[in-house]
Design a protein around this motif. Sequence first.
Motif, PDB file in Angstrom:
ATOM      1  N   GLY A  20      49.621   5.163   4.693  1.00 48.12           N
ATOM      2  CA  GLY A  20      49.686   4.362   5.964  1.00 48.12           C
ATOM      3  C   GLY A  20      48.193   3.786   5.960  1.00 48.12           C
ATOM      4  N   PHE A  24      47.673  -0.178   6.197  1.00 49.12           N
ATOM      5  CA  PHE A  24      47.093  -0.787   7.479  1.00 49.12           C
ATOM      6  C   PHE A  24      45.905  -1.616   7.017  1.00 49.12           C
ATOM      7  CE2 PHE A  24      43.367  -0.442  10.285  1.00 49.12           C
ATOM      8  CZ  PHE A  24      43.673  -1.102  11.307  1.00 49.12           C
ATOM      9  N   GLN A  57      53.865   1.695   6.848  1.00 43.37           N
ATOM     10  CA  GLN A  57      53.481   2.446   7.852  1.00 43.37           C
ATOM     11  C   GLN A  57      54.308   3.325   8.830  1.00 43.37           C
ATOM     12  OE1 GLN A  57      49.452   1.890   9.789  1.00 43.37           O
ATOM     13  NE2 GLN A  57      50.070  -0.257   9.624  1.00 43.37           N
ATOM     14  N   ALA A  60      55.334   5.934   6.601  1.00 45.79           N
ATOM     15  CA  ALA A  60      54.163   7.264   6.581  1.00 45.79           C
ATOM     16  C   ALA A  60      54.206   8.142   7.938  1.00 45.79           C
ATOM     17  CB  ALA A  60      52.928   6.434   6.470  1.00 45.79           C
ATOM     18  N   GLY A  61      54.280   7.471   9.104  1.00 42.14           N
ATOM     19  CA  GLY A  61      54.502   7.918  10.229  1.00 42.14           C
ATOM     20  C   GLY A  61      55.731   9.172  10.436  1.00 42.14           C
ATOM     21  N   GLU A  64      54.769  12.041   8.540  1.00 43.89           N
ATOM     22  CA  GLU A  64      53.578  12.758   9.314  1.00 43.89           C
ATOM     23  C   GLU A  64      54.278  13.610  10.326  1.00 43.89           C
ATOM     24  OE1 GLU A  64      50.686  13.188   8.845  1.00 43.89           O
ATOM     25  OE2 GLU A  64      49.562  11.382   8.139  1.00 43.89           O
ATOM     26  N   PHE A  76      50.593   5.883  12.745  1.00 42.83           N
ATOM     27  CA  PHE A  76      51.299   5.262  11.711  1.00 42.83           C
ATOM     28  C   PHE A  76      52.252   4.416  12.227  1.00 42.83           C
ATOM     29  CE2 PHE A  76      48.844   7.765   8.611  1.00 42.83           C
ATOM     30  CZ  PHE A  76      47.778   7.019   8.504  1.00 42.83           C
ATOM     31  N   THR A  77      53.468   5.250  12.951  1.00 40.05           N
ATOM     32  CA  THR A  77      54.308   4.486  13.577  1.00 40.05           C
ATOM     33  C   THR A  77      54.354   3.360  14.359  1.00 40.05           C
ATOM     34  OG1 THR A  77      55.575   6.578  13.299  1.00 40.05           O
ATOM     35  CG2 THR A  77      56.719   4.811  14.343  1.00 40.05           C
ATOM     36  N   GLY A  80      52.642   0.449  12.403  1.00 35.57           N
ATOM     37  CA  GLY A  80      53.812  -0.416  11.725  1.00 35.57           C
ATOM     38  C   GLY A  80      54.416  -1.081  12.665  1.00 35.57           C
TER      39      GLY A  80
END
Length: 196
Positions: A20, A24, A57, A60-61, A64, A76-77, A80
């Motif tokens: 993430g 980013f 991202q 990744a979220g 997480e 991250f969400t 993204g």
Amino acid sequence: MKEEREVILRDSYANPAPLGLFAFGMTTVLLNIHNAGFFELNSMILAMGIFYGGIAQVIAGIVEAKKNNTFGFTAFTSYGFFWLTFVGLLVLPKLGWAEPVSVTGLVAYLVMWGLFTFLLFLATLKQSVALQLVFGSLTLLFILLAVGDYTESAGIKMFAGYEGILCGGIAIYTAIAQVLNEVSGRVVLPLGPVKK
């Protein structure tokens, strides 16, 4: 009589934070090289915004969330989808699907993202210094971008570009520090102490 057993669930997911942070950071650096005036807004930035800054991202979220990390999931969400909405703001009018965003609308968009980022920055005060620097510099970036668009100042927009390169660079550093520290089993690149 039924026999009771203790079941231990092990977290088998890798740490999604470096993915993430790289997504980013790299996308932010590339967009802000444009903002600093080095090259035009082009398909490379849009593709990074959709696929790496955006989709990677979000992935990744989601991981997480599986790791029960509310902060990572939210950050991250959200970022993204920030990148996906940013690309949408640019592309939807070109496709004839929406009117271009007005200056006032763009300023409102940037201010809301700045406020959101500041609120997440407050949550980093209990985390590493590196994360505090990422979110603190990102809050400043959104403020500079909003002021630059509101005042239509090329100088502020260019300064925001340089500040955005720094912000993205800090995120990249934080990502590689997490990878190298985990792989090495020791601190190779410091992230700063975590506040209790």
